[in-house]
Motif scaffolding. Sequence first.
Motif, PDB file in Angstrom:
ATOM      1  N   MET C   2       0.816  -1.197   0.000  1.00  0.00           N
ATOM      2  CA  MET C   2       0.000   0.000   0.000  1.00  0.00           C
ATOM      3  C   MET C   2       0.860   1.261   0.000  1.00  0.00           C
ATOM      4  O   MET C   2       1.777   1.404   0.798  1.00  0.00           O
ATOM      5  N   ALA C  25      -3.887  11.566  11.921  1.00  0.00           N
ATOM      6  CA  ALA C  25      -4.439  10.318  12.473  1.00  0.00           C
ATOM      7  C   ALA C  25      -5.367   9.642  11.477  1.00  0.00           C
ATOM      8  O   ALA C  25      -5.355   8.419  11.327  1.00  0.00           O
ATOM      9  N   SER C  29      -4.782   6.055   9.792  1.00  0.00           N
ATOM     10  CA  SER C  29      -5.726   4.991  10.116  1.00  0.00           C
ATOM     11  C   SER C  29      -5.916   4.027   8.943  1.00  0.00           C
ATOM     12  O   SER C  29      -6.407   2.922   9.130  1.00  0.00           O
ATOM     13  N   GLN C  30      -5.470   4.416   7.758  1.00  0.00           N
ATOM     14  CA  GLN C  30      -5.498   3.486   6.619  1.00  0.00           C
ATOM     15  C   GLN C  30      -4.608   2.273   6.880  1.00  0.00           C
ATOM     16  O   GLN C  30      -4.791   1.219   6.281  1.00  0.00           O
ATOM     17  N   ASP C  32      -4.500   0.796   9.679  1.00  0.00           N
ATOM     18  CA  ASP C  32      -5.182   0.053  10.736  1.00  0.00           C
ATOM     19  C   ASP C  32      -4.339  -0.158  12.001  1.00  0.00           C
ATOM     20  O   ASP C  32      -4.124  -1.294  12.434  1.00  0.00           O
ATOM     21  N   PRO C  33      -3.855   0.935  12.589  1.00  0.00           N
ATOM     22  CA  PRO C  33      -3.068   0.818  13.828  1.00  0.00           C
ATOM     23  C   PRO C  33      -3.962   0.573  15.037  1.00  0.00           C
ATOM     24  O   PRO C  33      -5.189   0.614  14.918  1.00  0.00           O
ATOM     25  N   THR C  34      -3.330   0.349  16.181  1.00  0.00           N
ATOM     26  CA  THR C  34      -4.097   0.334  17.429  1.00  0.00           C
ATOM     27  C   THR C  34      -4.248   1.778  17.899  1.00  0.00           C
ATOM     28  O   THR C  34      -3.568   2.684  17.406  1.00  0.00           O
ATOM     29  N   ILE C  35      -5.121   1.985  18.864  1.00  0.00           N
ATOM     30  CA  ILE C  35      -5.333   3.333  19.384  1.00  0.00           C
ATOM     31  C   ILE C  35      -4.060   3.872  20.027  1.00  0.00           C
ATOM     32  O   ILE C  35      -3.754   5.062  19.923  1.00  0.00           O
ATOM     33  N   GLU C  36      -3.286   2.984  20.657  1.00  0.00           N
ATOM     34  CA  GLU C  36      -2.020   3.424  21.272  1.00  0.00           C
ATOM     35  C   GLU C  36      -1.046   3.920  20.208  1.00  0.00           C
ATOM     36  O   GLU C  36      -0.414   4.956  20.370  1.00  0.00           O
ATOM     37  N   LEU C  38      -1.740   5.040  17.328  1.00  0.00           N
ATOM     38  CA  LEU C  38      -2.264   6.279  16.787  1.00  0.00           C
ATOM     39  C   LEU C  38      -2.004   7.436  17.755  1.00  0.00           C
ATOM     40  O   LEU C  38      -1.662   8.549  17.335  1.00  0.00           O
ATOM     41  N   SER C 140       1.047  -3.623  14.472  1.00  0.00           N
ATOM     42  CA  SER C 140      -0.208  -4.357  14.625  1.00  0.00           C
ATOM     43  C   SER C 140      -0.766  -4.930  13.332  1.00  0.00           C
ATOM     44  O   SER C 140      -1.790  -4.481  12.863  1.00  0.00           O
ATOM     45  N   ASN C 143      -2.410 -10.177  12.601  1.00  0.00           N
ATOM     46  CA  ASN C 143      -3.659 -10.934  12.585  1.00  0.00           C
ATOM     47  C   ASN C 143      -4.233 -11.057  11.187  1.00  0.00           C
ATOM     48  O   ASN C 143      -4.132 -10.174  10.386  1.00  0.00           O
TER      49      ASN C 143
END
Lengths: 77, 143, 143
Positions: C2, C25, C29-30, C32-36, C38, C140, C143
Motif C-alpha cells: 500500500m 491520524a 488509520s489506513q 489500521d493501527p491500534t489506538i495506542e 495512533l 499491529s 492478525n
Amino acid sequence: IGEIKRFLRDDGMIKVSRSLKQTAARVKSTKESLFKKIGREPTLQELADTLDITKEEIVMALDSNMQPDYLYDVIHQ
Amino acid sequence: MMKNSMKVEFMSKSQNEAFARVVVASFASQLDPTIEELADVKTAVSEAVTNAIIHGYEGKDGTVSISCRIEDREIEIIVEDNGKGIEDVEQARQPLYTSKPELERSGMGFTVMETFMDIIEIESQKDVGTKVRMVKRFASCEN
Amino acid sequence: MMKNSMKVEFMSKSQNEAFARVVVASFASQLDPTIEELADVKTAVSEAVTNAIIHGYEGKDGTVSISCRIEDREIEIIVEDNGKGIEDVEQARQPLYTSKPELERSGMGFTVMETFMDIIEIESQKDVGTKVRMVKRFASCEN
Ligand SMILES: Nc1ncnc2c1ncn2[C@@H]1O[C@H](COP(=O)(O)OP(=O)(O)O)[C@@H](O)[C@H]1O
Ligand SMILES: Nc1ncnc2c1ncn2[C@@H]1O[C@H](COP(=O)(O)OP(=O)(O)O)[C@@H](O)[C@H]1O
Ligand SMILES: [Mg+2]
Ligand SMILES: [Mg+2]
C-alpha cells in the motif's frame, strides 16, 4: 413514524461535539472489552466493526476527548 | 470574528474519499455545527471528490486538492482536479445526467451538492481540470 | 503493498493543532493501527506543530505544512514551517532545553517525538525555517 421523525429531528439539532464525546466513551469501553477477549490491543478496524461505525468516526471522536472534563460529562450524564 | 483556512492535497485513490471527508469535517467542526450540518458538508465533499477521482482522472493517478476557508459562520470549500474536465457544465449539472451509466452512477452528484450546500459554482475546462466551489452557512449557535 | 500520500497546509493558529492531529491520524488509520499507536503519532505531531506555531512563528501569521507518506506498515510525517529557524539543533534536541522558559515550556518536545516515533530528523536554518521528519512503523498487523 412520528416518533422516529422526532428522534431524527432531535438528532439533527445535536452538536457534533457532544455526539463525538459519546462515541469516545463507547470506544473506550469497547477497547477494554475487546482487549479482554482477544488478549491484545484491538486495531481501529476491529473497534470500528464491533461498534458498527467507521474508523474515521473513531479518529474524530478520540480527539474530542482530550479534555478530562468531557469524560466527566459523558460518565455522569 | 473567526477566520481560518487550510488546503489539503491527496492522491486520486478511492480510499482517500473517507480521508477527505474527515479533513473537511474536522476543520468545519471549529464552527461547532450540528450533526446534520456537518453531515451535509461531508456528503457534498464526498460527491465532489468522487467525481474528481472517477470522472476527472478516470481511475488514473492524479492529485485532488481541497481548500477550505471559514469566516464567521460560513465555510467555503473548493475541490479541484487537473483531470479531463467537463465539456458541457450545464448538461453535467442536470439531475440524473451521467456520462458513465455503465458504472451505475446515479447522475445525482451535482444535485446533491446543490441541495446540501448554499452555493455551488463549477468551473471546468476540457483537458485542464475542474474546480467546484461550495459555500455553506451554519445556523448560529443559540446554546 | 500500500502506498499513499497527502499534504496539508494550515495557518499557524493554536486551534489548528487539534486539526493537524486529526488529519494525520485519519490518514494513518489506513494502516489500521491500534489506538495506542495512533496516540503516539498524534502526540508527536502535536509537539512538532506546536513548536512551529510558538517557536517558528512566535504567534505571528504563517503557514505550517505537513506531508505524509504511507508505505507498507510505515508512515513518514514531515512538519515544516518558514519561521525563525533553530540556530543550534543539537542543543534544541537536549531534554529539558527550552528557549522559552517564561512560557512554561517543558523543553521536552523533541524528546517526546524521539520517544514516540522510530526516526526523527531535524533540518533548520536561521530565518528560513524548520523541517522535522518523523517515521513510525506500526506493528499491529500479525492478525
Ligand atoms: N471532476 C470532474 N471531472 C470531469 N467530469 C466531471 C467531474 N465531475 C462531474 N463530471 C461530469 O458530470 C457528470 C455529472 O456528475 P454527477 O452529477 O456527480 O453524476 P455522476 O457522478 O453520477 O455521473 C458526470 O457524469 C461527469 O460526466
Ligand atoms: N519549529 C521551530 N522553530 C524554531 N525553533 C524551534 C522549533 N522547534 C523547536 N525549536 C527550538 O527548540 C527548543 C526545544 O523544543 P522542545 O523540545 O519542543 O521544547 P519546548 O517547545 O518546550 O521549548 C525550543 O525551545 C525552540 O528554541
Ligand atoms: Mg458524481
Ligand atoms: Mg515544544
